[in-house]
Design a protein around this motif. Structure first.
Motif, PDB file in Angstrom:
ATOM      1  N   GLY A  88       0.837  -1.201   0.000  1.00  0.00           N
ATOM      2  CA  GLY A  88       0.000   0.000   0.000  1.00  0.00           C
ATOM      3  C   GLY A  88       0.869   1.248   0.000  1.00  0.00           C
ATOM      4  N   LEU A  89       1.806   1.300  -0.965  1.00  0.00           N
ATOM      5  CA  LEU A  89       2.756   2.410  -0.931  1.00  0.00           C
ATOM      6  C   LEU A  89       2.242   3.625  -1.699  1.00  0.00           C
ATOM      7  N   ALA A  90       1.873   3.430  -2.981  1.00  0.00           N
ATOM      8  CA  ALA A  90       1.468   4.569  -3.801  1.00  0.00           C
ATOM      9  C   ALA A  90       0.408   4.127  -4.802  1.00  0.00           C
ATOM     10  N   ALA A  91      -0.296   5.116  -5.370  1.00  0.00           N
ATOM     11  CA  ALA A  91      -1.318   4.822  -6.382  1.00  0.00           C
ATOM     12  C   ALA A  91      -1.589   6.101  -7.151  1.00  0.00           C
ATOM     13  N   SER A  92      -2.128   5.940  -8.370  1.00  0.00           N
ATOM     14  CA  SER A  92      -2.569   7.144  -9.085  1.00  0.00           C
ATOM     15  C   SER A  92      -3.837   6.845  -9.852  1.00  0.00           C
ATOM     16  N   VAL A  93      -4.602   7.917 -10.113  1.00  0.00           N
ATOM     17  CA  VAL A  93      -5.830   7.787 -10.885  1.00  0.00           C
ATOM     18  C   VAL A  93      -5.860   8.873 -11.945  1.00  0.00           C
TER      19      VAL A  93
ATOM     20  N   VAL B 226     -11.933   7.356  -5.619  1.00  0.00           N
ATOM     21  CA  VAL B 226     -10.815   6.405  -5.717  1.00  0.00           C
ATOM     22  C   VAL B 226      -9.683   6.829  -4.781  1.00  0.00           C
ATOM     23  N   SER B 227      -9.382   8.135  -4.710  1.00  0.00           N
ATOM     24  CA  SER B 227      -8.267   8.522  -3.825  1.00  0.00           C
ATOM     25  C   SER B 227      -8.587   8.269  -2.357  1.00  0.00           C
ATOM     26  N   ARG B 228      -9.870   8.284  -2.008  1.00  0.00           N
ATOM     27  CA  ARG B 228     -10.205   8.022  -0.598  1.00  0.00           C
ATOM     28  C   ARG B 228     -10.278   6.527  -0.295  1.00  0.00           C
ATOM     29  N   ARG B 229     -10.557   5.701  -1.303  1.00  0.00           N
ATOM     30  CA  ARG B 229     -10.786   4.273  -1.021  1.00  0.00           C
ATOM     31  C   ARG B 229      -9.582   3.375  -1.290  1.00  0.00           C
ATOM     32  N   VAL B 230      -8.644   3.840  -2.102  1.00  0.00           N
ATOM     33  CA  VAL B 230      -7.467   2.988  -2.355  1.00  0.00           C
ATOM     34  C   VAL B 230      -6.502   3.146  -1.182  1.00  0.00           C
ATOM     35  N   ARG B 231      -6.021   2.034  -0.667  1.00  0.00           N
ATOM     36  CA  ARG B 231      -5.213   2.061   0.559  1.00  0.00           C
ATOM     37  C   ARG B 231      -3.739   2.202   0.186  1.00  0.00           C
ATOM     38  N   ALA B 232      -3.267   3.448   0.151  1.00  0.00           N
ATOM     39  CA  ALA B 232      -1.873   3.722  -0.218  1.00  0.00           C
ATOM     40  C   ALA B 232      -1.434   5.017   0.466  1.00  0.00           C
ATOM     41  N   GLY B 233      -0.160   5.081   0.814  1.00  0.00           N
ATOM     42  CA  GLY B 233       0.367   6.237   1.541  1.00  0.00           C
ATOM     43  C   GLY B 233       0.575   7.468   0.683  1.00  0.00           C
ATOM     44  N   ARG B 234       0.744   7.259  -0.620  1.00  0.00           N
ATOM     45  CA  ARG B 234       0.919   8.414  -1.524  1.00  0.00           C
ATOM     46  C   ARG B 234      -0.025   8.236  -2.701  1.00  0.00           C
ATOM     47  N   PHE B 235      -0.758   9.284  -3.041  1.00  0.00           N
ATOM     48  CA  PHE B 235      -1.764   9.173  -4.091  1.00  0.00           C
ATOM     49  C   PHE B 235      -1.626  10.349  -5.045  1.00  0.00           C
ATOM     50  N   TRP B 236      -1.717  10.066  -6.348  1.00  0.00           N
ATOM     51  CA  TRP B 236      -1.619  11.129  -7.349  1.00  0.00           C
ATOM     52  C   TRP B 236      -2.860  11.125  -8.239  1.00  0.00           C
ATOM     53  N   VAL B 237      -3.391  12.308  -8.520  1.00  0.00           N
ATOM     54  CA  VAL B 237      -4.541  12.466  -9.418  1.00  0.00           C
ATOM     55  C   VAL B 237      -4.064  13.199 -10.669  1.00  0.00           C
ATOM     56  N   ASN B 238      -4.177  12.535 -11.816  1.00  0.00           N
ATOM     57  CA  ASN B 238      -3.749  13.085 -13.110  1.00  0.00           C
ATOM     58  C   ASN B 238      -2.278  13.507 -13.120  1.00  0.00           C
ATOM     59  N   THR B 239      -1.498  12.879 -12.297  1.00  0.00           N
ATOM     60  CA  THR B 239      -0.044  13.056 -12.302  1.00  0.00           C
ATOM     61  C   THR B 239       0.561  11.838 -11.621  1.00  0.00           C
ATOM     62  N   ILE B 240       1.889  11.816 -11.606  1.00  0.00           N
ATOM     63  CA  ILE B 240       2.542  10.650 -11.008  1.00  0.00           C
ATOM     64  C   ILE B 240       3.918  11.061 -10.477  1.00  0.00           C
TER      65      ILE B 240
END
Ligand code: NAD
Length: 498
Positions: free
Chosen positions: A421-426, A437-451
């Motif tokens: 559960g390190l990182a994710a992007s949408v 998606v950013s609230r429900r995916v279990r990851a410490g770092r999250f990016w929206v339309n970027t990475i």
């Protein structure tokens, strides 16, 4: 040798490094030789330290902590040293980037960008040194006042991996120093040079002797002894989940030292049909190829909406085929060498397993022969099912697996179907989907339309088996403190004994 810029050709001989304890350089009897993964020629020799060397370093860090030569300074004085470090790093940027490239194999342009990030880490650390503060409770009644203090935790052991030797170091050291702690660092045995160069920089900036110590050597001997050491108050470990687990056992079996763990990842990149698909394909190509995919936050699982999956994969495969893989010392290179021979073999083995399991290869799929060094083409597999090893294991290489979904729920479920559960992007233009998606995916770092965007102001760390605790920013500094509650009686005590 390039006469105009000595930092664009390999050195004529390997450079010897000592190790650093109590403000002094020391030598040892045995050395590791490191060959450049991009060129195959020897570049550095570092000392294979002994457990006695480690004990001397811990003793120096302990004395420097106990006599308060660093923690006793004001936040402003500590900040002054950290700002001087940033200035010196600016001056030595090209040189430090060069040694990073020689040992790690990453492209020189990327390495310079990483040093810029490291400079920012020291600047943010300087701000944090001045801003670190506790809390107060004015709500305990007229006769009691409460204060909450952050005190430095003490001697920190810092164990780092080979994928971002200087960047990971600098995402931790300024914050450890901001808190007032002292430390002993054990870099990866294959990439120790820049951790040692930082010792020179810190000394020049005025850091007192004994506050930053570096002991080089193997993980099995020096790393293990540091994690078991009874006089180390906290261990910050960045590396594989398997070694992270052994650090937990070592802490439990020694002194219950506090642990910060930054471990592996198998990070999802979710692409909805309403995304800007050109942007998303560029982000996906970057997310898996940056640092040859040897990156804990690499986006290695593509989760793409079925209605656009075929078109998106075609676009992505075209982009991945254009990535410039080449000599790390070439300014034009975007993707350099695989850092170790063992990692090279592991990645090629996963590619073979993907083919054997029936996944469809759309880009890359094997080594690139440049005459010297070890290189792998950015690789895209489609038709991947969630139970295949390429979909479940952290490969730590430029291998992207594509899976398809039909609904938002299914995308979230696929994204969370991992022990990590390190990182994710949408990628979507729909705000409801982005936020859900950013609230429900279990990851410490999250990016929206970027990475992989961000700076050292923001905390780093993982959920689930990706680790414990956070590094960087104010959250990062606080990790290196103990919290103390102070209760102050005001006025005459109400007596218990009549
Ligand atoms: P690794 O776990 O093999 O080694 C990391 C460090 O631990 C090295 O310095 C090594 O010498 C040391 N070590 C090895 N055995 C040890 C032991 N028994 N006790 C104590 N220390 C020991 O990892 P690596 O191969 O260098 O790096 C790749 C791994 O690191 C990947 O899993 C990657 O995801 C992870 N990583 C995570 C982050 C993050 O921030 N979450 C960042 C970078 C890398």
């Amino acid at each position: 040798m390039d006469q105009k810029n000595p930092h664009l050709s390999t050195p004529t001989a390997a450079r010897n490094f000592g190790f650093f304890v109590d403000g002094q350089w020391r030598d040892g009897t045995e050395r590791f030789e490191r060959a450049s993964p991009g060129h195959g020629t020897p570049v550095t020799r570092t000392v294979r330290c002994t457990v006695e060397d480690l004990n001397a370093a811990v003793a120096a860090a302990r004395l420097a902590f106990e006599d308060r030569r660093w923690s006793g300074l004001s936040g402003a004085a500590r900040a002054g040293v950290l700002l001087r470090v940033a200035e010196i790093l600016r001056r030595r940027r090209d040189e430090i980037a060069y040694w990073e490239v020689l040992e790690n194999g990453k492209p020189i342009s990327q390495a310079r960008g990483e040093i810029d990030h490291c400079i920012a880490c020291f600047e943010v650390g300087a701000g944090a040194a001045r801003m670190l503060h506790g809390d107060s409770f004015n709500s305990l009644g007229d006769d009691l006042f409460g204060m909450v203090l952050h005190e430095p935790i003490g001697v920190v052991g810092l164990i780092t991996p080979w994928n971002f030797p200087f960047l990971i170091l600098c995402e931790r050291v300024p914050f450890i120093l901001a808190s007032g702690c002292t430390m002993v660092v054990k870099p990866s045995e294959v990439t120790s040079a820049t951790t040692l160069l930082l010792a020179e920089v810190l000394a020049e900036a005025g850091l007192p002797a004994g506050v930053y110590n570096v002991v080089t050597g193997s993980g099995r001997v020096i790393g293990q002894a540091l994690s078991e050491h009874p006089d180390v108050d906290m261990l910050s470990f960045t590396g594989s989940t398997a070694v992270g687990r052994s650090c937990v056992h070592a802490a439990a079996d020694s002194n219950f030292k506090k642990l910060g763990l930054e471990l592996g990842g198998k990070n999802p990149i979710i692409v909805f049909s309403d995304a800007d698909l050109e942007d998303a394909a560029d982000g996906a190509a970057f997310g898996i190829s940056f640092n040859t995919g040897q990156c804990c936050v690499s986006s290695s699982r593509l989760i793409v909406e079925r209605s656009v999956a075929a078109d998106f994969e075609k676009l992505l495969a075209e982009k991945m085929a254009k990535i410039r893989v080449g000599d790390p010392l070439d300014e034009a290179t975007q993707v350099g060498a695989i850092t170790t021979e063992a990692q090279n073999a592991t990645i090629l083995d996963y590619i073979a397993r993907g083919k054997a399991a029936g996944a469809r290869l759309l880009a890359g799929g094997g080594p690139i022969d440049l005459g010297r060094g070890q290189y792998i083409a950015p690789t895209l597999f489609s038709g991947v099912s969630r139970d295949m090893p390429i979909a479940r294991d952290e490969i730590f290489g430029p291998v992207l697996c594509s899976m398809h979904f039909d609904t938002v729920e299914e995308a979230i479920q696929l994204a969370n179907d991992t022990v990590y559960g390190l990182a994710a992007s949408v990628w979507t233009k729909n705000i409801d989907k982005a936020l859900t998606v950013s609230r429900r995916v279990r990851a410490g770092r999250f990016w929206v339309n970027t990475i992989m965007a961000g700076g050292p102001e923001m905390p780093l760390g993982g959920f689930k088996q990706s680790g414990w605790g956070r590094e960087a920013g104010m959250y990062g500094v606080e990790e290196y403190t103990q919290v103390k509650s102070v209760h102050v009686e005001i006025g005459k005590r109400t007596h218990w004994i009549a």
